[in-house]
Scaffold this motif. Structure first.
Motif, PDB file in Angstrom:
ATOM      1  N   SER A  84      37.202  40.632  43.388  1.00 42.56           N
ATOM      2  CA  SER A  84      36.514  41.838  42.807  1.00 42.56           C
ATOM      3  C   SER A  84      36.915  42.235  41.473  1.00 42.56           C
ATOM      4  O   SER A  84      38.012  41.730  41.027  1.00 42.56           O
ATOM      5  N   ALA A  85      36.115  43.039  40.710  1.00 41.74           N
ATOM      6  CA  ALA A  85      36.751  43.629  39.563  1.00 41.74           C
ATOM      7  C   ALA A  85      37.916  44.248  39.509  1.00 41.74           C
ATOM      8  O   ALA A  85      38.792  44.372  38.816  1.00 41.74           O
ATOM      9  N   SER A  86      38.075  45.189  40.656  1.00 41.13           N
ATOM     10  CA  SER A  86      38.835  46.188  40.860  1.00 41.13           C
ATOM     11  C   SER A  86      40.323  45.517  41.331  1.00 41.13           C
ATOM     12  O   SER A  86      41.500  45.773  41.046  1.00 41.13           O
ATOM     13  N   ALA A 145      34.129  47.375  37.341  1.00 40.45           N
ATOM     14  CA  ALA A 145      34.452  48.003  38.482  1.00 40.45           C
ATOM     15  C   ALA A 145      33.833  49.156  38.593  1.00 40.45           C
ATOM     16  O   ALA A 145      33.414  49.681  39.521  1.00 40.45           O
ATOM     17  N   ASP A 148      30.540  48.047  39.597  1.00 36.43           N
ATOM     18  CA  ASP A 148      30.496  47.953  41.040  1.00 36.43           C
ATOM     19  C   ASP A 148      30.603  49.068  42.031  1.00 36.43           C
ATOM     20  O   ASP A 148      30.597  48.995  43.018  1.00 36.43           O
ATOM     21  N   ASP A 150      33.421  50.885  42.078  1.00 36.67           N
ATOM     22  CA  ASP A 150      34.717  51.179  42.513  1.00 36.67           C
ATOM     23  C   ASP A 150      35.508  52.258  41.733  1.00 36.67           C
ATOM     24  O   ASP A 150      36.450  52.724  42.423  1.00 36.67           O
TER      25      ASP A 150
END
Length: 208
Positions: A84-86, A145, A148, A150
């Protein structure tokens, strides 16, 4: 018939650069000579000159090797992180902290080069280039993120990237001085990341 000895030139260069790293991490780079590097590497000064020519050329090669090592550590962290980006954001930041022997040595070497860069425009440009690349990667990860869901939508990705780099730099210094343990430094980083997350967003603090 005598079989010629096969020399791994890349390995020989690495050994010489690592000898320079040892000097840089223990006492800095001021006054270091090719002869001193040769002695530390267990080779002749002529061999060092054969591979690198001058001290400045050796120093520039060493900065390239440093960047390569840091990039490899970041890539390994990202590969092991949640997809994930985070997860990528946290992995890059943790990889920049001197949390083990190898990364500690790299940080000490980087600090030695940073001191020299104050009077060396070429090294200064190399440091700025490297910092810009990391900043751009963090900015992109923060933006992704946010998309997304997040991280908070009200964040300015570029500004947060600068703040995160400053946080990592300060934590790295604290680690080198023994003010924080690696676990404590990473916990502080996760605490800050948690403040950037949306309600119900990712729980920072877990490696993949």
């Amino acid at each position: 018939m005598t079989v010629p000895k096969v020399v791994d030139h890349d390995q020989r260069r690495r050994e010489i650069v690592e000898a320079l790293w040892h000097i840089a991490s223990t006492r800095g780079l001021e006054g270091v000579s090719l002869g001193e590097v040769a002695t530390a590497a267990g080779v002749s000064k002529g061999l060092v000159q054969h591979y690198f020519g001058t001290r400045d050329q050796l120093l520039m090669h060493a900065t390239g090797y440093l960047r390569e090592r840091v990039e490899q550590r970041i890539a390994a962290r990202v590969a092991a992180a949640p997809d994930s980006a985070s997860g990528t954001l946290r992995a890059v930041l943790v990889a920049l902290l001197p949390t083990d022997d190898d990364s500690r040595t790299e940080s000490l070497v980087a600090n030695a080069f940073l001191v020299r860069a104050h009077n060396d425009p070429v090294l200064t440009a190399r440091f700025r280039e490297g910092t810009s690349q990391v900043r751009n990667a963090l900015t992109a990860a923060i933006g992704a993120a946010q998309r997304d869901g997040d991280l908070r939508a009200d964040l300015d990705p570029a500004r947060e990237a600068d703040l995160l780099l400053a946080l990592v730099s300060g934590l790295g210094e604290a680690l080198l001085l023994g003010h924080h343990t690696p676990d404590a430094a990473v916990a502080l980083l996760d605490h800050h990341l948690g403040r950037l997350a949306t309600a119900g967003g990712p729980g920072f603090g877990h490696d993949g």
